[in-house]
Scaffold this active site. Structure first.
Site, short mmCIF file in Angstrom:
data_model
loop_
_atom_site.label_atom_id
_atom_site.label_comp_id
_atom_site.label_asym_id
_atom_site.label_seq_id
_atom_site.Cartn_x
_atom_site.Cartn_y
_atom_site.Cartn_z
N ARG A 23 0.86 -1.16 0.16
CA ARG A 23 0.06 -0.44 0.27
C ARG A 23 1.03 1.10 -0.57
O ARG A 23 2.06 1.37 0.61
CB ARG A 23 -0.65 0.04 1.22
N ARG B 117 -1.71 6.99 9.61
CA ARG B 117 -1.50 6.45 7.70
C ARG B 117 -1.89 7.19 7.21
O ARG B 117 -1.47 8.55 7.67
CB ARG B 117 -3.37 5.86 8.32
N LYS C 241 -3.60 1.86 15.24
CA LYS C 241 -4.13 3.28 13.93
C LYS C 241 -4.17 4.57 14.83
O LYS C 241 -5.35 4.62 14.91
CB LYS C 241 -4.64 2.84 12.82
N LYS D 182 -5.72 8.43 12.09
CA LYS D 182 -5.92 8.32 10.89
C LYS D 182 -6.38 9.82 11.26
O LYS D 182 -7.28 10.39 11.42
CB LYS D 182 -8.06 7.66 10.31
N CYS E 275 -15.51 -2.91 -0.30
CA CYS E 275 -13.24 -3.37 0.17
C CYS E 275 -13.21 -4.61 -1.06
O CYS E 275 -13.94 -5.21 -1.17
CB CYS E 275 -13.57 -3.54 1.75
N CYS F 110 -8.12 -11.11 1.72
CA CYS F 110 -8.11 -9.61 2.53
C CYS F 110 -8.50 -11.36 3.91
O CYS F 110 -9.08 -12.47 3.72
CB CYS F 110 -9.36 -9.19 3.05
N CYS G 284 -16.19 -7.82 6.37
CA CYS G 284 -16.40 -7.40 7.42
C CYS G 284 -16.23 -6.81 8.51
O CYS G 284 -16.60 -5.05 7.53
CB CYS G 284 -14.81 -8.04 7.63
N CYS H 87 -13.76 -0.78 6.05
CA CYS H 87 -12.40 -0.16 5.49
C CYS H 87 -13.53 0.79 4.18
O CYS H 87 -13.05 1.28 3.72
CB CYS H 87 -11.85 -1.19 4.59
#
Length: 637
Positions: A77, A146, A230, A232, A453, A459, A498, A502
């Site tokens: 990524r 991120r 994370k 953001k 996603c 994934c 899930c 995302c």
């Protein structure tokens, strides 16, 4: 005011990942050792550290064979503040996708690119190529800041947008890991040639006195343990919610003075969407208004909020480790008080803002300096060549020929910009010649405003399909809307495989969240402009039951909506009790008989591509085109 020292990390009963970070020697090991080993995959400890370098180890579940080793591959990524991708970098990524990847590029919901299908033996060469072509993967994943988002529209005559891009870059620079591990491992210690670091940002990173930095660490802001999870960040302008600001840990909103010069920023904090099914202590949350900060203090404010989460975020339970839980547990007032201690002076009150509006910037636009930009709609961000649809080839050809920069959008689309007006027709002809739609009026808006996603097969967290399932789901929704008498209706549909969220389904008007194989939790009631959370309406809906489930809701919407009211606003206004009551008493007027099943057929990929292109050009659903074609072929009524 000097901040008192936080509790020692050892007294917090840290999670397993905290110990891995401590042993890593600032993100070096065991990645540095294992990248030299002739194996197909990394150890569990190395996988955790590899994330900080911008890569996830994955297993292609489509290729699993019982008794054999998993089909290990890696996703890379990129980190592109504000979605900026220079032409040189785009062409390098396009080449890498073919040389080492699965021949596709995927634009992400955080304005970066993902490369899928890379083997371990090619990982170092791929990352080195990205770095030497003006890119980076450092910090695109992992427990740290991120990619910093910003509105993607390249309006050159708007100072507000210019400030948003500038400060997105600067905040990204401020919070970039300082460890030498990245260049040591992937470029053998040779740091890529780049511009001089912004002296103001560098000074801010080193400035202390309130407990925001560590003077004796290789990482002055992150320390040994980095962030609990994370983090953001986005920067935007008043009114522009193209970046889903309420879903971010930290949002800065540009505030200008009467002359249009930068005065400071409004600050939001505490948004986040990841959750876990059947774990009520995990939940989606929208950000709170925190304060206003003058431009000269903005980096100290960012550091103060980062330090508060760094030192007080939950390091024992990773499900409870995001900033949203700290603010929820403390309350906004306590959070403000702690940020104020780290900031070193009183916080200023939040400034008034106009209403937020979602924009996707598709189609042709003037960018304000005599040149043009073009927003290209990409289904779920997947740039590929398939049948008559040759988007990957078209973009490569255009970027090569005209040396155009790109901005990726938070909606997984691409904006080509700095286009000379005299090149508009040629670019449009090139795209159309490769089957790429440039007339946005021909794009079904159900598809235009949807997101999904990647989910299966790569994934590891996916419970069910998402990217591969949503085209068919959207077709069925469109067909159902047509049948109930809402042919021109559209709303924001988002799907994830899930509950991690995302594709930000919890802000959608209609959200699908994978809950079991071929089944989804359904969320209703988000706003068209992504300013309100949706709510879970049903925990498990098998995709075969989609029409039966949605038909009464759409009929109720048609019957009881206010003039101009969106689907999400309607669901929020009337409430779930009213929707359920109507549904329970509803008798389908569309089904010809009770328990009629939905018949399905499969078509080849090349036929599907032609079918889709035909449907778009005619402004119809693929279901309707197939229906008409079959009636003609079979000579039926």
């Amino acid at each position: 005011m000097v901040k008192s020292a936080p509790l020692p990390i050892a007294s917090r009963k840290p999670s397993k990942v905290e110990a891995i970070k401590e042993r890593s020697n600032f993100l070096r090991e065991p990645v540095a050792t294992e990248i030299l080993q002739d194996t197909t995959h990394f150890s569990e400890d190395a996988v955790q550290i590899l994330k900080f370098h911008g890569s996830y180890q994955q297993d292609n579940r489509d290729n699993r064979v019982k008794g054999q080793e998993k089909d290990y591959q890696f996703m890379l990524r990129t980190k592109n503040p504000g979605g900026f991708v220079p032409p040189q970098l785009y062409l390098a990524l396009d080449k890498l996708a073919d040389e080492y990847g699965n021949h596709t590029l995927r634009a992400t919901t955080r304005q970066g690119f993902q490369l899928h299908g890379i083997l371990k033996k090619n990982l170092k060469a791929a990352i080195a190529s990205i770095v030497t072509n003006m890119g980076s993967t450092l910090g695109a994943c992992g427990d740290l800041n991120r990619n910093v988002m910003a509105p993607p529209a390249p309006f050159k005559n708007s100072k507000e947008y210019q400030y948003a891009w500038e400060y997105a870059e600067n905040v990204a620079e401020l919070l970039t890991p300082q460890t030498g591990a990245y260049y040591e491992i992937w470029l053998d210690g040779e740091k890529a040639i780049s511009g001089e670091e912004n002296p103001e940002v560098k000074a801010a990173r080193e400035r202390n006195g309130t407990g925001t930095i560590f003077h004796d660490k290789e990482e002055p802001i992150y320390g040994t343990y980095y962030m609990p999870r994370k983090f953001k960040v986005c920067v935007t302008v008043p009114g522009d919610n193209s970046i889903d600001l309420y879903s971010q840990d930290l949002t800065l909103v540009v505030i200008t003075d009467n002359e249009g010069e930068l005065a400071g920023f409004n600050v939001f904090a505490g948004g986040g969407l990841g959750r876990t099914h059947n774990k009520e202590e995990t939940f989606a949350r929208v950000a709170d208004e925190i304060c206003y900060v003058a431009k000269e203090d903005v980096y100290d404010m960012v550091k103060a909020i980062v330090a508060t989460q760094r030192d007080y975020g939950d390091r024992t339970d990773r499900r409870h480790a995001r900033l949203k839980y700290l603010i929820h547990d403390w309350g906004v007032d306590k959070f403000r008080a702690m940020v104020e201690e780290y900031f070193g002076k009183p916080l200023e009150p939040f400034k008034p803002l106009p209403q937020w509006k979602y924009e996707d910037f598709l189609g042709w636009h003037e960018q304000g300096d005599g040149k043009l930009f073009l927003g290209i709609s990409i289904d779920n961000g997947r740039i590929k060549d398939e049948g008559d649809f040759q988007l990957k080839t078209a973009l490569r050809q255009i970027v090569e020929q005209y040396n155009l920069p790109i901005r990726l959008t938070p909606h997984q689309n691409v904006i080509l910009y700095d286009i000379a007006p005299e090149n508009k027709q040629a670019i449009e002809e090139t795209l159309n010649g490769y089957g790429v739609v440039t007339n946005i009026d021909s794009i079904d808006q159900i598809f235009r405003y949807s997101m999904a996603c990647p989910a299966l097969p790569t994934c590891g967290l996916a419970i069910t399909e998402s990217e591969r399932a949503i085209p068919g789901i959207l077709e069925r929704i469109r067909a159902l809307l047509n049948k109930v008498g809402l042919p021109n209706e559209h709303f924001v549909v988002r799907m994830t495989g899930c509950p991690n969220g995302c594709a930000r389904p919890y802000m959608a008007e209609l959200g699908f969240v994978g809950s079991a194989p071929e089944s989804y939790q359904i969320w209703l009631g988000g706003s068209p402009d992504q300013t309100r959370l949706a709510k879970a309406y049903i925990d498990k809906l098998h995709h075969n039951d989609l029409e039966t489930f949605l038909e009464p809701i759409f009929v109720y919407f048609k019957k009881s909506r206010k003039k101009g009211e969106s689907f999400g606003d309607f669901c929020d206004r009337v409430g779930f009790d009213a929707i359920r009551k109507f549904t329970e008493s509803y008798k389908s007027k569309l089904a010809k008989a009770a328990n009629v099943g939905r018949h399905r057929i499969t078509v080849r990929d090349d036929i599907y591509a032609v079918l889709k292109k035909t449907a778009q050009s005619q402004g119809k659903s693929m279901t309707d085109v197939v229906d008409e074609a079959l009636k003609l072929y079979l000579k039926t009524e």
